[in-house]
Design an enzyme around this catalytic site. Structure first.
Site, PDB file in Angstrom:
ATOM      1  N   LYS A  81     102.937 118.532 -19.848  1.00  0.00           N
ATOM      2  CA  LYS A  81     103.691 119.111 -18.741  1.00  0.00           C
ATOM      3  C   LYS A  81     105.184 119.068 -19.037  1.00  0.00           C
ATOM      4  CE  LYS A  81     104.176 118.624 -13.676  1.00  0.00           C
ATOM      5  NZ  LYS A  81     103.683 117.903 -12.487  1.00  0.00           N
ATOM      6  N   SER A 150     101.813 120.751  -9.068  1.00  0.00           N
ATOM      7  CA  SER A 150     102.801 121.340  -9.949  1.00  0.00           C
ATOM      8  C   SER A 150     102.373 121.354 -11.414  1.00  0.00           C
ATOM      9  CB  SER A 150     104.115 120.568  -9.814  1.00  0.00           C
ATOM     10  OG  SER A 150     103.944 119.201 -10.191  1.00  0.00           O
ATOM     11  N   SER A 174      99.600 116.762  -7.392  1.00  0.00           N
ATOM     12  CA  SER A 174      99.814 117.667  -8.515  1.00  0.00           C
ATOM     13  C   SER A 174      98.894 117.473  -9.702  1.00  0.00           C
ATOM     14  CB  SER A 174     101.268 117.565  -8.983  1.00  0.00           C
ATOM     15  OG  SER A 174     102.151 117.974  -7.974  1.00  0.00           O
TER      16      SER A 174
END
Length: 430
Positions: A81, A150, A174
């Site tokens: 990420k 996210s 997330s």
């Protein structure tokens, strides 16, 4: 649908035992990326990605020619990420803030995985600064729907078979939510069990590092590498008693989500699990509000200097959160931080008094919403994140339209080992 089977445990076995060479595996991954990535946009664009990866693979092969001496993730491509710092790759955090402003030392989690032999396929798309402003990523099961956020790129890349493992983070929902939306396994360990060093913070008091795999066996391997002081457990002989938290928390799910959840509970009961229905989260609105104020306040503190210098690099959703955070009093922040421990203790007491080993609930209010302008509601994940309890989201079938659903399992704080040990049979029973 552009999903593809790529379980981590199988990839590890193939690469370490030379059933598949690293170069051959990278050729397969490159072809997969070229075929799928234009449709789902899970990876941050990178020039010379394959040149970098093949150079890293050659170095790995030179250092470990003997299969018996290879590290546990030898040659496994992973997604990271884009709020984790990775040496040699910029960190943009899904924003227009200059990457040199955000730069920092490589994250502890990434370094651990690299030392275990993993190859960084690339950065994965994140909502801006791990909040709600989404990137371009689409759901591999249906590109007309969100993959969640996210950690959108990480979940989508694993579901699409671009990599068998990816790192994510969770401040509200997330990891768990995108895992459910994308039909894969999402692990959010106990708060602090995986280091957040080298990760751009959102809300340090509740930020968790988590990860995605397609298989529970792979999730257990990854957890043992990443979680501090991991203690392997023998295969459990007894099934856990499962608790359903009845009341206002559960009613936050949609009708579709609740109907599916009741079917999941029935399947587990038919498989021989004892399920207790217990009253929980009587004041869920207060918990939600407390957590949201804490997120806003700490986000504002974290981003104060960056925003003052680069306000034009922030999306509207992030700006709104920052402004909300500036209005939160220090007293409210202190109360919210204290509330984490209070909720954790209350949940432990509830589980002990009810004779429950794990609490189960929907991983999201329902299936992935249509469109990619929003990432879905994390409300089903919020109390577990606030309390810091470990959770795993398990694939739990699909809707009549083929959209994945997930079952969320939560264990007492620090009992990550038992949670992952029990997850295998629960997943097989769904």
């Amino acid at each position: 649908m552009v999903t593809h089977d790529a379980p981590l445990a199988a990839a590890i076995d193939d690469l370490r035992r030379d059933r598949v060479g690293i170069d051959e595996h990278l050729d397969t991954v490159e072809s997969r990326v070229e075929a799928v990535e234009p449709e789902i946009e899970s990876l941050v664009p990178e020039e010379d990605r394959w040149v970098r990866l093949r150079a890293a693979a050659a170095d790995l092969e030179a250092r470990f020619p003997d299969p018996a001496r290879r590290p546990p993730l030898y040659g496994v491509p992973i997604g990271v990420k884009d709020i984790f710092h990775v040496d040699g790759l910029p960190t943009r955090a899904g924003s227009d803030v200059p990457p040199e402003v955000l730069a920092g030392e490589e994250s502890t989690a990434v370094r651990t995985l690299r030392e275990a032999g993993a190859l960084v396929l690339g950065k994965t798309v994140t909502a801006e600064f791990a909040y709600f402003a989404p990137g371009p990523t689409r759901n591999p099961h249906d590109p007309a729907h969100t993959p969640g956020g996210s950690s959108s790129g990480s979940a989508a890349a694993v579901a699409a078979g671009l990599c068998p493992f990816a790192l994510g983070t969770q401040t509200i929902g997330s990891v768990t939510r995108p895992a459910a939306f994308c039909g894969i396994v999402g692990v959010k360990p106990s708060f602090g069990r995986i280091s957040t060093d080298g990760v751009i913070p959102c809300t340090p008091s509740v930020d968790h590092v988590g990860f995605f795999t397609q298989d529970t066996a792979g999730a257990s391997i990854a957890a043992a590498l990443l979680c501090d002081e991991w203690q392997p457990l023998p295969a459990p002989r007894d099934r856990p008693t499962l608790g359903v938290p009845e009341g206002p928390y559960l009613q936050q799910a949609s009708d579709i989500g609740l109907d599916a959840f009741e079917e999941h509970v029935s399947r587990l009961e038919r498989a021989g699990y004892d399920v207790e229905r217990i009253d929980a989260f009587e004041h869920i609105d207060e918990i939600n509000s407390r957590h949201e104020r804490l997120v806003a306040a700490e986000f504002a503190l974290t981003h104060e200097e960056w925003y003052e210098a680069h306000s034009d690099g922030y999306a509207d959703a992030s700006v709104e959160l920052l402004r909300e955070g500036r209005e939160v009093s220090t007293g409210d922040v202190a109360a919210a931080r204290s509330g984490r421990d209070q909720l954790r203790s209350a949940l432990h007491d509830l589980m002990r008094d009810s004779g429950v080993d794990l609490l189960i609930s929907p991983s999201a209010p329902g299936p992935a919403p249509e469109g990619i302008d929003t990432t879905g509601d994390p409300v089903m994940n919020l109390p577990w994140t606030h309390a810091g309890l470990p959770t795993v989201s398990l694939p739990a079938g699909t809707t009549e339209h083929g959209l994945p659903l997930g079952l969320q399992c939560a264990a007492p704080f620090g009992d990550d080992e038992s949670l992952l040990a029990w997850a295998h049979d629960i997943a097989d029973s769904l």
